[in-house]
Structure formats: structure tokens, C-alpha cells
Design a protein around this motif. Sequence first.
Motif, PDB file in Angstrom:
ATOM      1  N   VAL A  28      36.967  38.849  56.259  1.00 46.59           N
ATOM      2  CA  VAL A  28      37.654  38.183  54.713  1.00 46.59           C
ATOM      3  C   VAL A  28      36.733  37.897  53.264  1.00 46.59           C
ATOM      4  O   VAL A  28      35.346  39.252  53.766  1.00 46.59           O
ATOM      5  CB  VAL A  28      38.784  37.476  54.563  1.00 46.59           C
ATOM      6  CG1 VAL A  28      39.660  37.631  56.267  1.00 46.59           C
ATOM      7  CG2 VAL A  28      38.134  36.188  55.458  1.00 46.59           C
ATOM      8  N   SER A  29      37.046  37.417  52.755  1.00 47.57           N
ATOM      9  CA  SER A  29      35.650  37.355  51.601  1.00 47.57           C
ATOM     10  C   SER A  29      34.593  36.306  51.810  1.00 47.57           C
ATOM     11  O   SER A  29      34.820  35.465  52.429  1.00 47.57           O
ATOM     12  CB  SER A  29      36.928  36.879  50.325  1.00 47.57           C
ATOM     13  OG  SER A  29      35.220  37.451  49.619  1.00 47.57           O
ATOM     14  N   ARG A  77      35.920  42.635  50.830  1.00 41.91           N
ATOM     15  CA  ARG A  77      35.938  41.835  52.250  1.00 41.91           C
ATOM     16  C   ARG A  77      35.076  42.149  52.956  1.00 41.91           C
ATOM     17  O   ARG A  77      33.915  43.611  52.282  1.00 41.91           O
ATOM     18  CB  ARG A  77      36.842  42.549  52.730  1.00 41.91           C
ATOM     19  CG  ARG A  77      38.043  42.302  53.111  1.00 41.91           C
ATOM     20  CD  ARG A  77      39.203  43.332  54.042  1.00 41.91           C
ATOM     21  NE  ARG A  77      40.256  43.009  54.374  1.00 41.91           N
ATOM     22  CZ  ARG A  77      41.122  42.113  55.270  1.00 41.91           C
ATOM     23  NH1 ARG A  77      40.291  41.694  56.188  1.00 41.91           N
ATOM     24  NH2 ARG A  77      42.325  42.067  55.889  1.00 41.91           N
ATOM     25  N   ALA A  78      34.410  41.149  53.826  1.00 42.67           N
ATOM     26  CA  ALA A  78      32.768  41.781  54.199  1.00 42.67           C
ATOM     27  C   ALA A  78      33.059  41.445  55.721  1.00 42.67           C
ATOM     28  O   ALA A  78      33.959  41.260  56.427  1.00 42.67           O
ATOM     29  CB  ALA A  78      32.304  40.421  54.019  1.00 42.67           C
ATOM     30  N   SER A  79      32.206  42.546  56.220  1.00 39.22           N
ATOM     31  CA  SER A  79      32.498  42.201  58.047  1.00 39.22           C
ATOM     32  C   SER A  79      31.731  41.621  58.323  1.00 39.22           C
ATOM     33  O   SER A  79      31.242  40.460  58.309  1.00 39.22           O
ATOM     34  CB  SER A  79      30.981  43.906  58.629  1.00 39.22           C
ATOM     35  OG  SER A  79      29.687  43.159  58.062  1.00 39.22           O
ATOM     36  N   ILE A 134      46.872  36.745  56.986  1.00 37.50           N
ATOM     37  CA  ILE A 134      45.815  36.838  55.899  1.00 37.50           C
ATOM     38  C   ILE A 134      46.856  35.554  55.368  1.00 37.50           C
ATOM     39  O   ILE A 134      48.128  36.576  54.900  1.00 37.50           O
ATOM     40  CB  ILE A 134      45.633  37.218  54.963  1.00 37.50           C
ATOM     41  CG1 ILE A 134      43.880  38.262  55.685  1.00 37.50           C
ATOM     42  CG2 ILE A 134      44.672  36.969  53.420  1.00 37.50           C
ATOM     43  CD1 ILE A 134      42.933  39.393  54.887  1.00 37.50           C
ATOM     44  N   PRO A 135      46.807  34.497  54.113  1.00 38.03           N
ATOM     45  CA  PRO A 135      48.312  34.218  53.674  1.00 38.03           C
ATOM     46  C   PRO A 135      48.481  34.974  52.687  1.00 38.03           C
ATOM     47  O   PRO A 135      47.865  35.617  52.128  1.00 38.03           O
ATOM     48  CB  PRO A 135      47.887  32.323  53.327  1.00 38.03           C
ATOM     49  CG  PRO A 135      46.706  31.953  54.612  1.00 38.03           C
ATOM     50  CD  PRO A 135      46.016  33.433  54.452  1.00 38.03           C
ATOM     51  N   GLN A 136      50.494  34.474  52.441  1.00 41.92           N
ATOM     52  CA  GLN A 136      50.844  35.817  51.774  1.00 41.92           C
ATOM     53  C   GLN A 136      50.818  34.787  50.730  1.00 41.92           C
ATOM     54  O   GLN A 136      50.271  35.534  49.297  1.00 41.92           O
ATOM     55  CB  GLN A 136      52.735  35.586  51.799  1.00 41.92           C
ATOM     56  CG  GLN A 136      53.069  36.874  51.177  1.00 41.92           C
ATOM     57  CD  GLN A 136      52.444  38.098  50.986  1.00 41.92           C
ATOM     58  OE1 GLN A 136      52.039  38.721  52.648  1.00 41.92           O
ATOM     59  NE2 GLN A 136      52.466  38.975  50.249  1.00 41.92           N
ATOM     60  N   SER A 137      50.258  33.862  50.161  1.00 43.45           N
ATOM     61  CA  SER A 137      49.910  33.222  48.486  1.00 43.45           C
ATOM     62  C   SER A 137      48.781  34.268  48.198  1.00 43.45           C
ATOM     63  O   SER A 137      48.497  34.188  47.592  1.00 43.45           O
ATOM     64  CB  SER A 137      49.782  31.218  49.543  1.00 43.45           C
ATOM     65  OG  SER A 137      49.013  31.495  49.800  1.00 43.45           O
ATOM     66  N   PHE A 138      47.728  34.126  48.781  1.00 35.84           N
ATOM     67  CA  PHE A 138      46.119  34.208  48.909  1.00 35.84           C
ATOM     68  C   PHE A 138      46.904  36.132  48.495  1.00 35.84           C
ATOM     69  O   PHE A 138      46.457  36.521  47.362  1.00 35.84           O
ATOM     70  CB  PHE A 138      45.022  34.380  49.691  1.00 35.84           C
ATOM     71  CG  PHE A 138      44.131  35.571  50.076  1.00 35.84           C
ATOM     72  CD1 PHE A 138      42.831  34.436  48.576  1.00 35.84           C
ATOM     73  CD2 PHE A 138      43.928  36.791  50.006  1.00 35.84           C
ATOM     74  CE1 PHE A 138      42.376  35.738  47.978  1.00 35.84           C
ATOM     75  CE2 PHE A 138      43.237  37.373  50.141  1.00 35.84           C
ATOM     76  CZ  PHE A 138      41.811  36.824  48.807  1.00 35.84           C
ATOM     77  N   MET A 139      47.650  37.214  48.762  1.00 37.19           N
ATOM     78  CA  MET A 139      47.836  38.312  48.729  1.00 37.19           C
ATOM     79  C   MET A 139      48.312  38.261  47.340  1.00 37.19           C
ATOM     80  O   MET A 139      47.865  39.326  46.555  1.00 37.19           O
ATOM     81  CB  MET A 139      48.314  38.811  49.770  1.00 37.19           C
ATOM     82  CG  MET A 139      47.724  38.637  51.729  1.00 37.19           C
ATOM     83  SD  MET A 139      46.330  40.055  51.268  1.00 37.19           S
ATOM     84  CE  MET A 139      46.632  41.311  51.102  1.00 37.19           C
ATOM     85  N   PHE A 186      42.809  45.207  48.809  1.00 39.37           N
ATOM     86  CA  PHE A 186      42.063  43.772  49.882  1.00 39.37           C
ATOM     87  C   PHE A 186      42.982  44.231  51.345  1.00 39.37           C
ATOM     88  O   PHE A 186      41.963  44.288  52.509  1.00 39.37           O
ATOM     89  CB  PHE A 186      42.152  42.211  49.320  1.00 39.37           C
ATOM     90  CG  PHE A 186      41.288  41.490  50.320  1.00 39.37           C
ATOM     91  CD1 PHE A 186      39.603  41.297  50.098  1.00 39.37           C
ATOM     92  CD2 PHE A 186      41.711  40.659  51.198  1.00 39.37           C
ATOM     93  CE1 PHE A 186      39.753  40.179  50.963  1.00 39.37           C
ATOM     94  CE2 PHE A 186      41.324  39.350  52.707  1.00 39.37           C
ATOM     95  CZ  PHE A 186      40.472  39.803  50.876  1.00 39.37           C
ATOM     96  N   GLY A 187      44.157  44.506  51.396  1.00 37.51           N
ATOM     97  CA  GLY A 187      44.914  44.739  52.403  1.00 37.51           C
ATOM     98  C   GLY A 187      44.870  43.686  53.613  1.00 37.51           C
ATOM     99  O   GLY A 187      43.916  42.383  54.025  1.00 37.51           O
ATOM    100  N   GLN A 188      46.379  43.827  53.655  1.00 38.33           N
ATOM    101  CA  GLN A 188      46.654  42.364  55.239  1.00 38.33           C
ATOM    102  C   GLN A 188      45.564  42.823  56.098  1.00 38.33           C
ATOM    103  O   GLN A 188      45.029  44.263  56.577  1.00 38.33           O
ATOM    104  CB  GLN A 188      47.763  42.548  55.044  1.00 38.33           C
ATOM    105  CG  GLN A 188      48.395  41.498  56.363  1.00 38.33           C
ATOM    106  CD  GLN A 188      48.590  40.127  56.032  1.00 38.33           C
ATOM    107  OE1 GLN A 188      47.093  39.545  56.598  1.00 38.33           O
ATOM    108  NE2 GLN A 188      49.225  39.313  54.973  1.00 38.33           N
ATOM    109  N   ASN A 189      45.724  42.023  56.957  1.00 39.99           N
ATOM    110  CA  ASN A 189      45.409  42.250  58.792  1.00 39.99           C
ATOM    111  C   ASN A 189      46.598  43.270  59.336  1.00 39.99           C
ATOM    112  O   ASN A 189      47.441  42.932  58.897  1.00 39.99           O
ATOM    113  CB  ASN A 189      44.618  40.595  59.175  1.00 39.99           C
ATOM    114  CG  ASN A 189      43.873  39.804  59.112  1.00 39.99           C
ATOM    115  OD1 ASN A 189      42.369  41.033  58.231  1.00 39.99           O
ATOM    116  ND2 ASN A 189      43.417  39.077  59.673  1.00 39.99           N
ATOM    117  N   PRO A 190      45.445  44.620  60.015  1.00 41.10           N
ATOM    118  CA  PRO A 190      46.662  45.056  61.074  1.00 41.10           C
ATOM    119  C   PRO A 190      48.114  44.682  61.765  1.00 41.10           C
ATOM    120  O   PRO A 190      47.645  43.305  62.328  1.00 41.10           O
ATOM    121  CB  PRO A 190      45.521  46.080  62.032  1.00 41.10           C
ATOM    122  CG  PRO A 190      44.124  45.748  61.291  1.00 41.10           C
ATOM    123  CD  PRO A 190      43.877  44.268  60.785  1.00 41.10           C
TER     124      PRO A 190
END
Length: 627
Positions: free
Chosen positions: A156-157, A174-176, A607-612, A621-625
Motif C-alpha cells: 500500500v502507501s 502504492r509501493a511494493s 483496503i478500508p472503503q473510508s480510505f478509498m 490506487f486500486g482495491q486489493n484483488p
Amino acid sequence: MKRLRYKISFALLMAVGVSSCSLDEWNPSTVDVETGYKYRDGYESLINYCYNGLYYFYGKIDGIGAMEMGTDLWANVANNETGFILYNSNMNAQLGTLATIWNGMYATVNYCNTAIYYADQVEDYASEEERNAKVAEAYFLRGWANWHLVEQFGGVSLTTIPSTETGPVNSPIRASEQAFYDLIISDLIFATEHLPDRPAGERGRVTKKAAYAMLAKAYLQRTRLGDVQENARLALEAAEELITNGSAYGVSLYQSDDQQSGFGKLWSGANNKNNTEFLFIEAVDHTEGRNPEGWNRGRTRQYYLADTRTTGAPWGTQENETWTGRSNSRNFKPTKYLLTELFEPVPDPADTRFKETFFYEYYNAKWADVTISQSMVSQYRKNPNLVGHVIKNTAAGDVTLVQGGTNTWRMGVENMVDNNGDGWLDGLSIFTPNWVMSAQEKADLPFWIVDPSDWFQADGRWVQPESHNMATYTREIYPSLKKFSAWEYVMDRQYWLGDIPIIRLGEVYLIAAEAALLYNNDVNKARQYVNAVRRRAAITSRQSEMEVSAAQVTLDFILAERGRELAGEQTRWYDLKRMGKLTADYLRATNPDIQFFDANKHTVRPIPQSFMDAIANPQEFGQNPNY
């Protein structure tokens, strides 16, 4: 001038309360950065805030679900947090616990970023070495928080500049996971180089022992990303620094004697506040309550409790009993795998870890004797000659505890005798062994016995009322986690004021064993470290029974040993992830109540929806798969 604003990047996170490490806090929130952090008092107040996150993930429900549930060790009782336990549709971006973890860890990162960024501006330190020793606390805690972020959410970030400098970051990138680990390792190495060898101030501040332990954990966990041998070598090196030089850091395993195992001493209340195995702790102020949320600490235990409130009540148990705690949650109970495969299901094993990990004897705490009635005999299939048998009251009041002379009450104080000579204490109400007792014993003994034959179906799942005519009752009475219940620190039925270990020395020995196998398959070294942990789990006369051969020490054996050693200590989900056991096949074999695990989805959290919703680039940024 920039004003101090305790706001995390992305303008999302709320600052949390004051750390229990803080004494006389100086609040610089209304002055500019240059003035606020120019002086040592203001700067060290900021360092204190870096500890705050600990108090919302250990001894609280939010950390338990994310770190211990959805594994081979625990099942669900009350259908709470089932997203973590069952991987069902409740594991989604709206799950409140995820937002708590996300916000709390990023808040910790931001506090630490701020401390690191402004460290060279602080005056009043006598030397650079003294300044580095203080900022090393922030490096350590940033590494710890980022470790949780990457393990829970993946790449994530990754932030290193405080929000006082960047302002809100509305379009994060995002970072790896490798980049996360590069920073985590760098931070922890700085901590090992600059933290003091021994505590110099308030109890609970991190020192070198915490840094080496966390560094060993991070290197070992990184093996799941590749370069296994090199990361294992470095994990082993960090672990052996503590094991080999324990006296320099004031750490050692508790040793057994003829009466008590070293593992029992580890969890003894007498050793809680100055424990030689605790390397990194949530320090709890038990005398004045100077903690985030005051006295509201140590609630881990209440989520693992059997139903002593209603189901056990006919036999004399109480919800409001302070030692075992308040049984109004009943969220988590042990799996068959934990009770009967990891722990040996026999009456008198050499290994004391089952009896030191669980309450499985519950006493009459009604403040009066309980007489077995005809209706009890009929309902619980007892021998009719038990009608009229008296289960003696064991509760006593005005028991003075450690914290500030507080008085409370608890079971297991009065009438802890065997006056009738039947081999059992006269105040025993309910017995929940992890071994199966005969139907005759269950009928003849003057207390309610519930064992694995009452808890589990043939397929290993917990019984359902429709499959077992007593299941409504038996599925609510089981061994309850007691690691965080040393009775010197029970404040009342809900709160426990002991320190909570986040990393301890027994785990470091098992890290060393696992790393030795992964690095160069040194089975003899691995055996040495495993046996050191196993021997101290028995009294001295039975230690030889605990030793295992080099051929027995495999990675699977070490995973099992970690279950026996660390059950309930918020490590298991990460262990399964690291060792490739977060799979549908493994979970189905060890915890068949889990039906919905998907390896393409559930090895990270959504990832929390509040952040998205709050960022400007949610698509990028994208939600996790698959969430």
C-alpha cells in the motif's frame, strides 16, 4: 510558519490519546514546528505519542481478529468478527476493524515520521548519541507499524515524510512489499544500533532486546517474498544475538523446578511487571491508570471465555467473577486441532502448556454452596446418588490486588480442599479437559464434565444443536484462554492490568530454529533451540520427556510448536502466511469450520472503503484483488 497538526497523510486519520509511557506531557499543538520540536520536552512528548498504537491492538478486540483468527487455532462462538474467522462476506472494505487497524498504524507511522524528520533540530541533548537513542524509538515503532501494514494489506502507501511537511496527500501511490521491507529492515537496524542495552527510563520503552527481536521477526517474515536463505541467515543472526548475549540485555528463559515449569513462571503474576522473557511489551500502569482509556485495559481474555454466565450457572459459575472475567462476549473458542492435536490429549502430560494456557477448571463462585438437584442429575445424565451432593463455595471478597490497594473478589480462594477424599476439589463446578473421559466417569463425578466428545462432530467441526441433543449447552462450555489473567492484576471482571508481551524470548528461540532450517538445514541447531523451549515447558523431573530428535524438527513441527507456545498471543495469522499455510486445504484440515477461504483473495485484507472514498485517485490506487 507551519503549525503542528497531528494529522496523518491523506487527511483521514484521527490522532489517538496519550501513551502510558508519558508522564508530564507538554502539548506543543498550538505552536509552530520550529518552536515545538526545538526543545527536548516537546520532542520527547512526540516520541511518547509514537507508542499510542500499541494500546489499540493488544488487549483489545481489533488486534485479535486480524492477527489470531482465521487460522487453525480458533473458531467462532457469537458470530462476531466472522469476516476474520470464516472469511465470509463480512470480510469486506466496510469492516470497521480494518479501518481501526489502517488508521492506527498510519497514525503511528506519521508520529514516527514527524519525530525522525525533526530529530536533528532538537536542542538540549548532550550528544548525538543521546539524541539517536531517543529517535531510535521512533525508528523501531515505524518499522513495527509498517510491518503490520504490509502483512495485513500488502503493498500500500509507504510514507516517510510527516504530514506537517506534505499536507494532505490526496493521490497516494502504492509501493511494493519489498520496498516496505527495505524500509522496515533499515529502521530496525538503526534501532539495534542506537537503542540502549537496558531500560533507562519508564518501563515499556523499547531497548535493543526489542529491536533485535523485531528485526529477527521481520527478516523471517520476509522469506515469504524470496531470497529465502539470505533472509533466514539474517533472521538467525538477529535471534542469536539475543540468545547468545542474553545477560547483556537482561533476558533469559525462566527455568523449571520440581514444582513449576518455566512456562508457568513466565505467566505468573509475580513476574509480569519485570519479566525476563518479555522483549517488547504494552506496558500498563496498574497503580494510577495512566493509560489510553485509563483502566479500560487487558480485555483480550473476555473474548475467549466460556459461558459461565448462563450455561454454567446451575453448577455455580458466575459471569461477574473477577479472575476468569466477564463472559458476555464468547467470540472465540479453540479448535479440535489446537486442543487435541497440538496439545497432547491426556490427563497428565509432561508439557504444562495446556494447563498454563487455558482455564479448564471452573469453581463455584455463587457465594453459597450449590446442592446437586434431581433436575440437574436428569438433564446432565448424572448418577442419581449425586442428588444432594454439595459443591462448596470457593468465592472470597476483599482480596487486595497489586494496583493501588484495590479490593475485589474471585473464585478459587475458599474451600479449595478435598474433604471427601474423591481426588477432586470440593468446590469444582465444571471440568473441561482436552482429553475424552469415560461415560461412567462423567456420570459419577460430582461436577459437570464437558470434553472433546461433546464439542466436536466427526468431521472436526464444532457441534450444532441439531446434531447433538446437548449441544446447545456443551458448545458454550470449553477451555478459556487464561494467559492474560494472572490474578494479581485483575481489576474487575472485565479489565486486567498486567503488561502484555508483544514479542517474547520463547518466540525468538523458535524464530532461530525455523531460520536455521531455512538457511542451511542445520537440524541440530534447530533441535537445540526447540528443545530449550520444550524443556522449560515441563517440571524438572519430566523434562527429558519433552526432548525431540533432530529428525523430528521440521518446519511443520516448528509451526506446531509455535501453536503450543504462542496460542492467543496475536502471531498465528502471520505464521500461516509466512509458512505457506494460508490455503483452503490446510485450513479445511485443521479448522473445518472455515468454509470460504480463497487464496486469490484472503492472503491480504481489503483496503478500508473510508480510505478509498477519501482519496482523489481510487481507480489508480486500486482495491486489493477480488474485494
